[in-house]
Design a protein around this motif. Structure first.
Motif, PDB file in Angstrom:
ATOM      1  N   ASN A  76       0.824  -1.216   0.000  1.00 29.07           N
ATOM      2  CA  ASN A  76       0.000   0.000   0.000  1.00 29.07           C
ATOM      3  C   ASN A  76       0.855   1.262   0.000  1.00 29.07           C
ATOM      4  N   SER A  80       0.519   3.954  -2.828  1.00 27.85           N
ATOM      5  CA  SER A  80       0.167   5.328  -2.461  1.00 27.85           C
ATOM      6  C   SER A  80       1.142   6.330  -3.075  1.00 27.85           C
ATOM      7  N   LEU A  83       0.250   6.626  -6.653  1.00 22.86           N
ATOM      8  CA  LEU A  83      -0.975   7.409  -6.839  1.00 22.86           C
ATOM      9  C   LEU A  83      -0.730   8.906  -6.643  1.00 22.86           C
ATOM     10  N   LYS A  86       0.814  10.153  -9.801  1.00 20.52           N
ATOM     11  CA  LYS A  86      -0.183  10.290 -10.866  1.00 20.52           C
ATOM     12  C   LYS A  86      -1.104  11.481 -10.615  1.00 20.52           C
ATOM     13  N   GLY A  87      -1.454  11.716  -9.373  1.00 25.67           N
ATOM     14  CA  GLY A  87      -2.286  12.871  -9.043  1.00 25.67           C
ATOM     15  C   GLY A  87      -1.579  14.176  -9.345  1.00 25.67           C
ATOM     16  N   PHE A 106      -5.496   8.218 -13.234  1.00 25.83           N
ATOM     17  CA  PHE A 106      -5.427   8.302 -11.777  1.00 25.83           C
ATOM     18  C   PHE A 106      -6.608   7.586 -11.124  1.00 25.83           C
ATOM     19  N   CYS A 107      -7.818   7.836 -11.637  1.00 25.43           N
ATOM     20  CA  CYS A 107      -9.025   7.212 -11.070  1.00 25.43           C
ATOM     21  C   CYS A 107      -8.991   5.695 -11.234  1.00 25.43           C
ATOM     22  N   SER A 109      -6.348   3.810 -11.565  1.00 24.15           N
ATOM     23  CA  SER A 109      -5.298   3.285 -10.684  1.00 24.15           C
ATOM     24  C   SER A 109      -5.775   3.231  -9.236  1.00 24.15           C
ATOM     25  N   THR A 110      -6.529   4.261  -8.828  1.00 20.03           N
ATOM     26  CA  THR A 110      -7.069   4.293  -7.469  1.00 20.03           C
ATOM     27  C   THR A 110      -8.031   3.127  -7.249  1.00 20.03           C
ATOM     28  N   LEU A 111      -8.919   2.908  -8.208  1.00 19.37           N
ATOM     29  CA  LEU A 111      -9.878   1.800  -8.084  1.00 19.37           C
ATOM     30  C   LEU A 111      -9.172   0.450  -8.110  1.00 19.37           C
ATOM     31  N   ALA A 113      -6.136  -0.122  -7.084  1.00 23.30           N
ATOM     32  CA  ALA A 113      -5.465  -0.269  -5.786  1.00 23.30           C
ATOM     33  C   ALA A 113      -6.467  -0.670  -4.704  1.00 23.30           C
ATOM     34  N   LEU A 114      -7.639  -0.065  -4.741  1.00 20.00           N
ATOM     35  CA  LEU A 114      -8.692  -0.417  -3.779  1.00 20.00           C
ATOM     36  C   LEU A 114      -9.099  -1.879  -3.938  1.00 20.00           C
TER      37      LEU A 114
END
Length: 150
Positions: A76, A80, A83, A86-87, A106-107, A109-111, A113-114
């Motif tokens: 994580n 992080s 992310l 990327k942000g 970015f979105c 990649s976030t999903l 990762a979740l």
């Protein structure tokens, strides 16, 4: 046409719901194992022996779970940092098309990762619960009250 990332969000939600249902079923099975264990104890001393044996069997599994959680924390941390990069890249975009592409990336990649995080937590907990039930079952079978001859 579907927005980019909507499919990932739906899939992530579907996976979360499935993991939640499976987790509830595992908890139900663990409850049944505990109930059976407690109902089979012939005396407080017998229950104490069963519990001591079970604790000794569960310590290695608990250590392994903790190692899994530590690995997840490391994973994580790396995710992080990626992310955040990327942000920041998305925030520095110079035109609309580039910004849209980077925000979408970015979105997604976030999903992702979740989803990976949820799956990893589920896997660690499932292994721990399954091992616990197996230990409880073996302990209960090894300490079943003996029938007295009449």
């Amino acid at each position: 046409m579907q927005e980019p990332g909507v499919g990932n969000a739906r899939q992530g939600l579907k996976n979360y719901e499935q993991a939640l249902r499976t987790g509830l079923k595992l908890q139900e099975e663990a409850g049944k194992c505990w109930t059976k264990l407690l109902n089979q104890a012939a005396s407080p001393q017998d229950l104490q022996k069963q519990m001591a044996s079970m604790v000794n069997d569960m310590i290695p599994a608990t250590q392994k779970s903790m190692e899994g959680y530590l690995g997840l924390i490391e994973q994580n941390t790396r995710a992080s940092v990626d992310l955040v990069k990327k942000g920041l890249e998305a925030a520095q975009a110079t035109n609309y098309a580039e910004a849209q592409h980077k925000v979408t990336n970015f979105c997604e990649s976030t999903l992702n990762a979740l989803k990976a995080n949820s799956q990893a937590i589920f896997d660690i907990n499932a292994r721990r619960l399954i091992h616990g039930c197996l230990v409880k079952k073996a302990t209960a079978e090894n300490h079943e009250p003996k029938a007295h001859a009449a």
